[in-house]
Design a protein around this motif. Sequence first.
Motif, short mmCIF file in Angstrom:
data_model
loop_
_atom_site.label_atom_id
_atom_site.label_comp_id
_atom_site.label_asym_id
_atom_site.label_seq_id
_atom_site.Cartn_x
_atom_site.Cartn_y
_atom_site.Cartn_z
N ASP A 62 40.54 35.14 51.24
CA ASP A 62 40.09 35.84 50.06
C ASP A 62 40.97 36.50 49.54
O ASP A 62 41.55 37.47 50.14
N MET A 63 41.43 36.44 48.31
CA MET A 63 42.37 37.08 47.44
C MET A 63 41.79 38.15 46.76
O MET A 63 40.69 37.49 45.66
N SER A 64 42.22 39.30 46.66
CA SER A 64 41.77 40.29 45.74
C SER A 64 42.78 40.85 45.18
O SER A 64 44.08 41.06 45.86
N ARG A 70 45.13 43.32 50.66
CA ARG A 70 44.59 42.65 49.27
C ARG A 70 43.89 41.31 49.67
O ARG A 70 42.84 40.90 49.28
N PHE A 71 44.47 40.64 50.94
CA PHE A 71 43.97 39.20 51.23
C PHE A 71 43.06 39.37 52.54
O PHE A 71 43.62 40.21 53.36
N ALA A 84 44.79 40.27 42.69
CA ALA A 84 45.99 39.22 42.58
C ALA A 84 46.83 39.86 41.60
O ALA A 84 46.46 40.57 40.70
N GLY A 118 42.34 40.23 39.54
CA GLY A 118 41.35 39.65 39.90
C GLY A 118 41.18 39.00 41.18
O GLY A 118 41.85 39.38 42.11
N SER A 119 40.03 38.16 41.52
CA SER A 119 39.94 37.67 42.87
C SER A 119 39.58 36.16 42.93
O SER A 119 39.23 35.59 41.93
N ARG A 170 38.59 32.84 45.93
CA ARG A 170 38.68 32.45 47.49
C ARG A 170 39.17 30.90 47.48
O ARG A 170 38.60 30.22 46.91
#
Length: 129
Positions: A81-83, A66-67, A85, A15-16, A18
């Motif tokens: 922004d983290m994607s 990813r980030f 995870a 998942g993502s 912010r």
Amino acid sequence: VQLQASGGGLVQAGGSLRLSCTASGDTLSNRNMAWFRGPPGQKRLFVAAIKRSGQDTYYADSVKGRFTISRDNTKNTVYLDMSGAQPEDTAVYYCAADRAGRTYSPPFRYTLFSTYTLWGQGTLVTVSS
């Protein structure tokens, strides 16, 4: 200046999320900014940094691709922004600010804990598998 980190929470693997870091008391526009992470009360490890110009960013190998770190100087805010995870991303995330007007060469200094003198209180991110 005081830093306030927010946006942490529970996210499923893949998942993502912010994270935001907002300052009060002074502008962040002339400061290099960074995110670090770690267990509460333990050593904080570098995650990402952005120059005060916003033109250059740096990432730990574990989050590269990813980030994304970014900044909106009109809002006096820095984002992470983290994607994609992963459970190993679980940690308390801290935003940090450098002293005003600094520029470094070589650039590895933007990744050092000792470069940053102002710290937010941290926001907990938990990634469930």
